[in-house]
Design a protein around this motif. Structure first.
Motif, PDB file in Angstrom:
ATOM      1  N   GLU A  39     173.358 -14.703  12.327  1.00 49.74           N
ATOM      2  CA  GLU A  39     173.903 -13.429  12.782  1.00 49.74           C
ATOM      3  C   GLU A  39     174.619 -12.718  11.641  1.00 49.74           C
TER       4      GLU A  39
ATOM      5  N   ARG B  95     171.968 -11.049   9.643  1.00 49.67           N
ATOM      6  CA  ARG B  95     171.460  -9.855  10.336  1.00 49.67           C
ATOM      7  C   ARG B  95     172.417  -8.680  10.169  1.00 49.67           C
TER       8      ARG B  95
ATOM      9  N   VAL C 174     172.051  -7.236   6.716  1.00 54.24           N
ATOM     10  CA  VAL C 174     170.815  -6.443   6.606  1.00 54.24           C
ATOM     11  C   VAL C 174     171.025  -5.065   7.219  1.00 54.24           C
ATOM     12  N   GLU C 175     171.648  -5.010   8.378  1.00 52.79           N
ATOM     13  CA  GLU C 175     171.860  -3.738   9.064  1.00 52.79           C
ATOM     14  C   GLU C 175     172.804  -2.821   8.271  1.00 52.79           C
TER      15      GLU C 175
ATOM     16  N   ASP D 291     165.477  -2.714  13.351  1.00 55.28           N
ATOM     17  CA  ASP D 291     165.025  -3.958  13.973  1.00 55.28           C
ATOM     18  C   ASP D 291     163.741  -4.454  13.309  1.00 55.28           C
TER      19      ASP D 291
ATOM     20  N   TRP E 263     164.718  -5.987  10.014  1.00 57.67           N
ATOM     21  CA  TRP E 263     165.321  -7.302  10.213  1.00 57.67           C
ATOM     22  C   TRP E 263     164.262  -8.348  10.545  1.00 57.67           C
ATOM     23  N   GLN E 264     163.339  -8.012  11.449  1.00 54.31           N
ATOM     24  CA  GLN E 264     162.307  -8.975  11.826  1.00 54.31           C
ATOM     25  C   GLN E 264     161.423  -9.339  10.631  1.00 54.31           C
TER      26      GLN E 264
ATOM     27  N   CYS F 197     162.370  -9.241   7.408  1.00 56.25           N
ATOM     28  CA  CYS F 197     163.183 -10.087   6.525  1.00 56.25           C
ATOM     29  C   CYS F 197     163.336 -11.488   7.101  1.00 56.25           C
ATOM     30  N   LEU F 198     163.536 -11.552   8.411  1.00 62.91           N
ATOM     31  CA  LEU F 198     163.686 -12.863   9.069  1.00 62.91           C
ATOM     32  C   LEU F 198     162.443 -13.697   8.901  1.00 62.91           C
TER      33      LEU F 198
END
Length: 202
Positions: free
Chosen positions: A89, A92, A95-96, A189, A192-193, A195-196
């Motif tokens: 988290e 995340r 990143v945001e 989003d 993030w996805q 990068c994840l």
């Protein structure tokens, strides 16, 4: 002697800050980095001689502002993630924040990022790398913590941090251009996805 040295250093820092503040005001007013050194000097109520005692020229002044902006973003990330328990988290959130700080905003010109940074990336990539060190450090720490907790299987968090930062900043800065015919723009989003998936090996 030591007190005298500290006082001189403080005065020098204050002079530098007045030049930086003056340049920032000019950028905000003009919505561009197209200003002269003399304008900065006049706005700061200091001398041209003093300016060149601290900066080699306008490029170095803009570079200092750019470094300050990235350092401030790194500090914001540290503060925003300090009380978050889950390592992933924290990544995340980082990143945001970087995406939001890097993207163009309607009605808000950010020429340090839209003009100067892009030219800097092409002409002086080594200076961009140096300016990004605070960001690289915080992302590396966050990814290393996530790795230590077993959430993601990264062996080289610094390399992954570099790739994540590159992905975020590029996606953010071109996001004012629709990527297909239906006008879709990349969302935070989706970034993030992506990068994840990269850091988790999914």
């Amino acid at each position: 002697m030591e007190r005298s040295t500290r006082a001189a250093t403080l005065r020098a820092e204050q002079r530098v800050q007045r030049f930086l503040d003056a340049a920032q005001e000019l950028i905000a007013e003009k919505e561009t980095t197209d200003f002269t050194v003399q304008e900065v000097v006049d706005r700061s109520n200091q001398s041209l001689r003093s300016f060149y005692q601290h900066f080699d020229g306008k490029h170095e002044l803009l570079l200092a502002l750019f470094e300050d902006a990235l350092s401030a973003t790194a500090t914001e990330i540290r503060l925003a993630t300090a009380d978050v328990d889950q390592p992933l988290e924290r990544v995340r959130i980082a990143v945001e924040i970087l995406f939001e700080q890097s993207r163009p905003r309607p009605g808000l010109e950010r020429p340090l990022f839209s003009d100067f940074a892009l030219r800097l990336q092409i002409e002086h990539p080594d200076q961009v790398a140096t300016a990004r060190l605070p960001l690289l450090a915080v992302f590396t720490e966050l990814l290393a913590e996530a790795t230590s907790s077993g959430v993601i299987p990264i062996n080289r968090p610094r390399n992954q941090a570099f790739l994540v930062i590159q992905t975020i900043t590029f996606a953010a800065r071109v996001n004012d251009v629709a990527i297909n015919g239906d006008g879709h723009r990349v969302t935070i989003d989706e970034v993030w996805q992506f990068c994840l998936g990269g850091i988790s090996g999914a």
